[in-house]
Design an enzyme around this catalytic site. Structure first.
Site, short mmCIF file in Angstrom:
data_model
loop_
_atom_site.label_atom_id
_atom_site.label_comp_id
_atom_site.label_asym_id
_atom_site.label_seq_id
_atom_site.Cartn_x
_atom_site.Cartn_y
_atom_site.Cartn_z
N ARG A 2 -1.36 4.48 1.46
CA ARG A 2 -1.43 3.87 2.81
C ARG A 2 -2.04 4.93 3.71
O ARG A 2 -1.51 6.05 3.81
CB ARG A 2 -0.03 3.49 3.31
CG ARG A 2 -0.06 3.09 4.77
CD ARG A 2 1.20 2.41 5.24
NE ARG A 2 1.29 1.07 4.72
CZ ARG A 2 2.11 0.14 5.20
NH1 ARG A 2 2.92 0.42 6.20
NH2 ARG A 2 2.14 -1.07 4.67
N HIS B 181 -5.32 -5.05 4.48
CA HIS B 181 -3.99 -4.96 3.87
C HIS B 181 -3.96 -5.98 2.71
O HIS B 181 -3.30 -7.01 2.77
CB HIS B 181 -2.92 -5.27 4.91
CG HIS B 181 -1.53 -4.84 4.53
ND1 HIS B 181 -1.24 -4.20 3.34
CD2 HIS B 181 -0.33 -4.96 5.18
CE1 HIS B 181 0.06 -3.94 3.29
NE2 HIS B 181 0.63 -4.40 4.39
N GLN C 292 -0.69 -7.26 0.77
CA GLN C 292 0.10 -8.15 1.62
C GLN C 292 -0.45 -9.58 1.53
O GLN C 292 0.28 -10.54 1.30
CB GLN C 292 0.04 -7.64 3.07
CG GLN C 292 0.70 -8.56 4.08
CD GLN C 292 2.21 -8.48 4.04
OE1 GLN C 292 2.78 -7.41 4.14
NE2 GLN C 292 2.86 -9.62 3.89
N ASP D 202 0.96 -11.41 13.48
CA ASP D 202 1.28 -9.99 13.22
C ASP D 202 1.45 -9.33 14.58
O ASP D 202 1.12 -9.92 15.63
CB ASP D 202 0.13 -9.34 12.42
CG ASP D 202 0.45 -7.92 11.97
OD1 ASP D 202 1.61 -7.49 12.08
OD2 ASP D 202 -0.49 -7.22 11.52
N CYS E 271 3.87 -10.61 8.37
CA CYS E 271 4.02 -9.53 7.38
C CYS E 271 5.17 -8.58 7.71
O CYS E 271 5.69 -7.91 6.84
CB CYS E 271 2.70 -8.77 7.25
SG CYS E 271 2.22 -7.93 8.77
N ARG F 254 6.56 -9.77 -2.32
CA ARG F 254 5.65 -8.64 -2.53
C ARG F 254 5.99 -7.91 -3.83
O ARG F 254 5.11 -7.42 -4.52
CB ARG F 254 5.66 -7.70 -1.32
CG ARG F 254 5.08 -8.44 -0.13
CD ARG F 254 4.64 -7.57 0.95
NE ARG F 254 3.70 -6.55 0.53
CZ ARG F 254 3.46 -5.46 1.22
NH1 ARG F 254 4.08 -5.25 2.37
NH2 ARG F 254 2.60 -4.56 0.80
N1 CP Z 1 4.28 -5.60 5.84
C1 CP Z 1 4.29 -4.31 5.52
O1 CP Z 1 3.34 -3.79 4.94
O2 CP Z 1 5.42 -3.65 5.89
P1 CP Z 1 5.64 -2.08 5.89
O3 CP Z 1 4.73 -1.52 6.95
O4 CP Z 1 7.09 -1.89 6.24
O5 CP Z 1 5.30 -1.54 4.54
N1 NVA Z 2 -1.24 -4.66 11.46
C1 NVA Z 2 -0.06 -3.90 11.20
C2 NVA Z 2 0.49 -4.23 9.86
C3 NVA Z 2 1.78 -3.56 9.51
C4 NVA Z 2 2.28 -3.90 8.15
C5 NVA Z 2 -0.39 -2.43 11.28
O1 NVA Z 2 -1.43 -2.00 10.77
O2 NVA Z 2 0.39 -1.69 11.89
#
Ligand code: CP
Ligand code: NVA
Length: 305
Positions: A104, A131, A134, A223, A263, A289
């Site tokens: 990430r 993402h 997801q 989101d 998400c 997931r």
């Molecule tokens: N939806 C998601 O990716 O959650 P986290 O940021 O908690 O991993």
């Molecule tokens: N769009 C959000 C998703 C978190 C899972 C972010 O990037 O923070």
């Protein structure tokens, strides 16, 4: 060896195969008859440059349920983050010690650079532009609940045009479903993404009227207005999204059995009444997931049945 970086770069038949495998495995797992450990002895190395709860836990469980193990690296403990070691050398070590790398990151370029130097698969666990794990999992959830192919459903997105939406847009092309995006004019998708949308006008539609976005929708996605990567005036941006809040009134323009997905984590973009209603499937969505990522890991490691 297959990487999992962006949905647009993965053939539809592979994505579909992952979903079919996940469905079978979930069934066996829930019946407690899954005695198959195809990733025994394999190590998934994870690294999070940004916060995570669900992705961290779901990958941990996914590899464990397949017989493998995981190690989570803290970027601040590596030489890499302090400029003391190159991506090239870090990638060599990761490849020698582990079997897959889940990252990430704050940088799409970093994902690409790692990909070029790794000899093990890399999985994008969220980047500024996408993402994918997801959204593939969300397609699984939609089809599980609606009991039909997503290609026959009307999907709506109401909210910020961010990384999660970009993956949903890519999925709309791959899985051939109709997608309506409702967002303020000032926050419409990035120019490059708009170009992609415009070349797929028969499937994807952008509107600045939230009611128009959710009309006849089977699924409404949203989101957070402020993403982890956002370097904006937060109060100002939140104010500009006031008309895009998902509440009962907005839901009433969608189909009666329309489901709400998010998400997570959530912000103020969804009303508590919608979030905790029977149409909201966010907890099932989060748990799925694990199941889909098991099949993503198997795909990456060449073990998909
Ligand atoms: N939806 C998601 O990716 O959650 P986290 O940021 O908690 O991993
Ligand atoms: N769009 C959000 C998703 C978190 C899972 C972010 O990037 O923070």
């Amino acid at each position: 060896m297959k990487h999992f970086i962006n949905l647009k770069d993965i053939p539809y038949k592979d994505l579909r195969k992952i979903l079919v495998d996940a469905k079978n495995r979930k069934k066996l797992y829930n019946l407690n008859v899954d005695r198959n450990f195809p990733l025994e002895g394999k190590l998934l190395i994870q690294m999070f440059e940004k916060s995570s709860l669900r992705t961290r836990l779901s990958f941990y469980l996914a590899i464990r349920q397949l017989g493998g193990s995981t190690l989570t690296l803290r970027p601040d403990e590596l030489h890499l983050s302090k400029g003391g070691e190159s991506i090239q050398d870090t990638a060599k070590i990761l490849s020698n010690f582990g079997n897959a790398f889940m990252l990430r990151t704050d940088s799409d370029e970093k994902l690409e650079e790692f990909k070029n130097y790794l000899s093990i698969p890399i999985i994008n666990g969220l980047s500024p532009s996408s993402h994918p794990t997801q959204i593939l999992s969300d397609i699984f959830t939609v089809e599980e609940i609606k009991k039909k192919s997503i290609s026959s459903l009307n999907i709506a997105w109401v909210g910020d045009c961010n990384n999660v939406l970009n993956s949903l847009i890519a999925a709309s092309i791959k899985f051939s479903f109709k997608l309506r995006i409702g967002c303020p004019l000032k926050y419409k998708p990035h120019k490059k993404i708009m170009k992609y949308i415009n070349s797929n006008k028969n499937k994807i539609f952008v509107t600045h009227n939230s009611k128009e976005a959710v009309k006849e929708a089977d699924v409404i996605f949203s989101d957070k207005v402020i993403s982890m990567n956002d370097k904006v005036n937060k109060l100002k941006k939140l104010n500009q999204f006031k008309k895009f809040k998902i509440n009962k009134r907005l839901m009433s323009f969608a189909k009666k059995d329309c489901i709400f997905l998010h998400c997570l984590p959530r912000g103020k973009e969804v009303d508590e009444k919608v979030f905790s209603s029977k149409n909201s499937k966010v907890w099932q969505q989060a748990l799925n997931r694990v199941h889909v990522q098991k099949s993503i890991l198997l795909y990456c490691l060449g073990k998909l049945r």
